[in-house]
Each structure stands twice: as C-alpha cells, then as structure tokens.
Design an enzyme around this catalytic site. Structure first.
Site, PDB file in Angstrom:
ATOM      1  N   GLY A   1     -19.699 119.997 -34.233  1.00  0.00           N
ATOM      2  CA  GLY A   1     -18.261 120.022 -34.003  1.00  0.00           C
ATOM      3  C   GLY A   1     -17.707 121.392 -33.697  1.00  0.00           C
ATOM      4  O   GLY A   1     -17.468 122.185 -34.610  1.00  0.00           O
ATOM      5  N   GLY A   2     -17.542 121.703 -32.421  1.00  0.00           N
ATOM      6  CA  GLY A   2     -16.851 122.915 -32.014  1.00  0.00           C
ATOM      7  C   GLY A   2     -17.641 124.197 -32.133  1.00  0.00           C
ATOM      8  O   GLY A   2     -17.067 125.284 -32.146  1.00  0.00           O
TER       9      GLY A   2
ATOM     10  N   LEU B   1     -20.887 105.694 -22.925  1.00  0.00           N
ATOM     11  CA  LEU B   1     -22.339 105.620 -23.090  1.00  0.00           C
ATOM     12  C   LEU B   1     -23.061 105.124 -21.842  1.00  0.00           C
ATOM     13  O   LEU B   1     -23.977 104.295 -21.910  1.00  0.00           O
ATOM     14  CB  LEU B   1     -22.693 104.748 -24.306  1.00  0.00           C
ATOM     15  CG  LEU B   1     -22.325 105.377 -25.649  1.00  0.00           C
ATOM     16  CD1 LEU B   1     -22.340 104.351 -26.762  1.00  0.00           C
ATOM     17  CD2 LEU B   1     -23.280 106.511 -25.971  1.00  0.00           C
TER      18      LEU B   1
ATOM     19  N   CYS C   1     -19.518 106.048 -32.049  1.00  0.00           N
ATOM     20  CA  CYS C   1     -18.896 106.344 -30.756  1.00  0.00           C
ATOM     21  C   CYS C   1     -17.552 105.619 -30.629  1.00  0.00           C
ATOM     22  O   CYS C   1     -17.496 104.392 -30.750  1.00  0.00           O
ATOM     23  CB  CYS C   1     -19.801 105.923 -29.609  1.00  0.00           C
ATOM     24  SG  CYS C   1     -19.076 106.229 -27.988  1.00  0.00           S
TER      25      CYS C   1
END
Length: 309
Positions: free
Chosen positions: A247-248, A76, A133
C-alpha cells in the site's frame, strides 16, 4: 547484510532472497518489466490475477489518476491459467526468485479447482488467494468481507494445494480486518498479504460523469499508505502467521515503516506504474537504509515499532 526472509507458514514455508516483492496487477506476468531490471534480483514476483478461463475485464475507461494515487477498475483481465502456464511461466526465472500466482475465482469450489492445477506446477512457489478485489461483480471482495466465506475459500485452497504456501490477500474495506485475518489463519493460511485497494470514485466536474466506466474502482498509491500501515499493524498483532505489507510504498523508508509495523516482506504496486524500475531500485537500496537505521538484517526490523506507554 542478510536480506533473506523465510515466511514460516503453518503448512509450508516460503523462502525469499529479500523482502521486496511486486504486487499483483501492477507488474504483469513479470516479463513486461525485463527491460528495466533483472527479475532475479527481486524477492518475489506476484503475477497478475489468474482465473480458470480468460477474462476480458471491465469496459473502458478503467484507470483514473487521483490526488496522490490512482483508481483502477480493470476487472481482472487475464488470459486464463492454461495460457499462463504454457506461454509465460516457462520464461520466468522461477529457479532464481519466488513466483507467486494470484488466484481469482467466483466460488470456493472454483478457487479449489484453480489451486489444484497450480499445486502440480513446480515453478510456482506460492499461491496468493485474492478474496479482496473490489472491481468485479462476482466473487472478489464479497469473500474478503465475510469471515466465514474467507475461511471457506482458504480451506478449499488449502485442501487442493497441500504442497504450496498459501497467502491470503485481505481487503481494507471491512469493519475489522483482524476478524478476517484470524478466520483465514484458522482455515489454514500460511501468510496474509494486506492490503488490497480501497473502494473509491472519481468524477469529472465538466462532464458530470464518473471517470471510470465501472463508476467505482480500487484506490491505490501513496494516499492509502496510512490505512495500509494501520491494517498491517493490526493484523500482525492478531495472528501468528507472517504478514506481507502492501500500500503506497514508493521509497525505502516506506518499506522500513511496514517492517516496523510487523510486516516480514512487502509488495510494490502503483510505484511500478510511476517508475518501472521502482521495485528493482528499492531492493537494491534497502540494505543501506536498514544499516542507516541501525538494523543488521531485514528480519531485525520486523515488529520493532516503539509504541507510546
């Protein structure tokens, strides 16, 4: 075709011109991608995670390619809220598309303080609360892996930012993501974005050393899409507030799969690194794909998955 989406929250709605947003940490502040497309064509821009004070992030190396994905342990890194508000936000097209600030802090009180600052900023349409995170030693995933802590953070942000749409970003690195989703909904979240990265590791066999200085990092990219789809489907079935899928996602079929599983919008992440025009092209190509599959709008596809009897 109508691509507009309204994320109807418990306290505040969020209006998007289309369901294609960018994922925090993959699109900078948005300004870095202006050579590749018109930011105003996107449904929303989720800027890189912002903390109260500047952060240097983790030591190098902090990115490693993996099969069908990548690991990152950026930690971050950012310039802090003051510099973002003074130097970056004024240059973003907040009158044309939704700008979402992704918040990082190390305590519920600090999350609240940061949210209070953004509550007064007209150019920020929503706050995405990063409780997930995996690449920081303090805060981060520890909040997203505990339903009580996730709710505490959400409630504090809700209290300090009553005028903003509050989106909470969940971690897949939990036993039951539905439990966390219900806890943040009960604490006042307007929507949920999922998923953040999975915790992973890569090793160089020749050097016998981890490929990341942090040893472990967040796995993203096409490899995690099946996990993300499962999480979105579970969360959308468990809560009443809107869900945003991450996601992806690399092609329009991926977007439609997330919509079918219950997402009302999506965020494009690692694809931005592979192809800087990815988000812009996906937004442009989505209408034709929806029409091809027989949908009259983006909302028409939401939750239309046909499950076996």
């Amino acid at each position: 075709m109508d691509l507009s989406v309204t994320l109807r929250g418990q306290r505040r709605d969020l209006n998007l011109k289309n369901p294609v947003l960018t994922a925090s940490g993959t699109f900078g502040s948005g300004l870095e991608y202006t050579p590749f497309g018109n930011l105003g064509d996107l449904g929303g821009i989720v800027v890189k995670g912002i903390s109260l004070l500047p952060r240097e992030g983790n030591p190098y190396p902090r990115i490693a390619e993996t099969t069908a994905g990548m690991l990152n342990a950026i930690g971050l890194q950012n310039d802090g809220v003051e510099k973002f508000l003074n130097e970056k936000l004024p240059l973003l097209p907040f009158s044309e598309t939704a700008i979402l600030a992704n918040l990082y802090a190390t305590s519920p009180e600090e999350f609240g303080e940061l949210a209070g600052i953004f509550n007064e900023v007209e150019g920020i349409a929503a706050l995405e609360v990063n409780v997930s995170c995996p690449n920081v030693r303090h805060g981060g995933a520890q909040f997203g892996q505990d339903a009580k802590l996730a709710a505490e953070v959400t409630a504090r942000v809700r209290e300090m930012a009553p005028d903003k749409h509050i989106m909470v970003k969940l971690s897949p690195n939990v036993t039951d993501i539905r439990e966390i989703a219900r806890s943040v909904e009960a604490a006042g979240a307007d929507s949920i974005s999922c998923i953040n990265t999975l915790l992973g590791m890569a090793v160089n066999a020749r050097t016998r050393r981890p490929m990341l200085a942090n040893i472990v990092g967040g796995l993203s990219g096409p490899a995690i899409k099946p996990v993300a789809l499962r999480c979105v489907w579970q969360v959308a079935s468990a809560v009443r507030i809107p869900v945003i899928g991450i996601g992806g996602i690399c092609c329009v079929d991926d977007i439609i799969e997330f919509l079918l599983c219950g997402a009302q919008a999506v965020q494009i992440g690692t694809a931005n690194f592979m192809h800087p025009r990815a988000a812009f092209e996906l937004a442009a190509n989505l209408p034709a794909a929806l029409e091809e599959y027989g949908f009259t709008s983006a909302a028409d596809a939401c939750g239309k998955i046909e499950l076996p009897q």
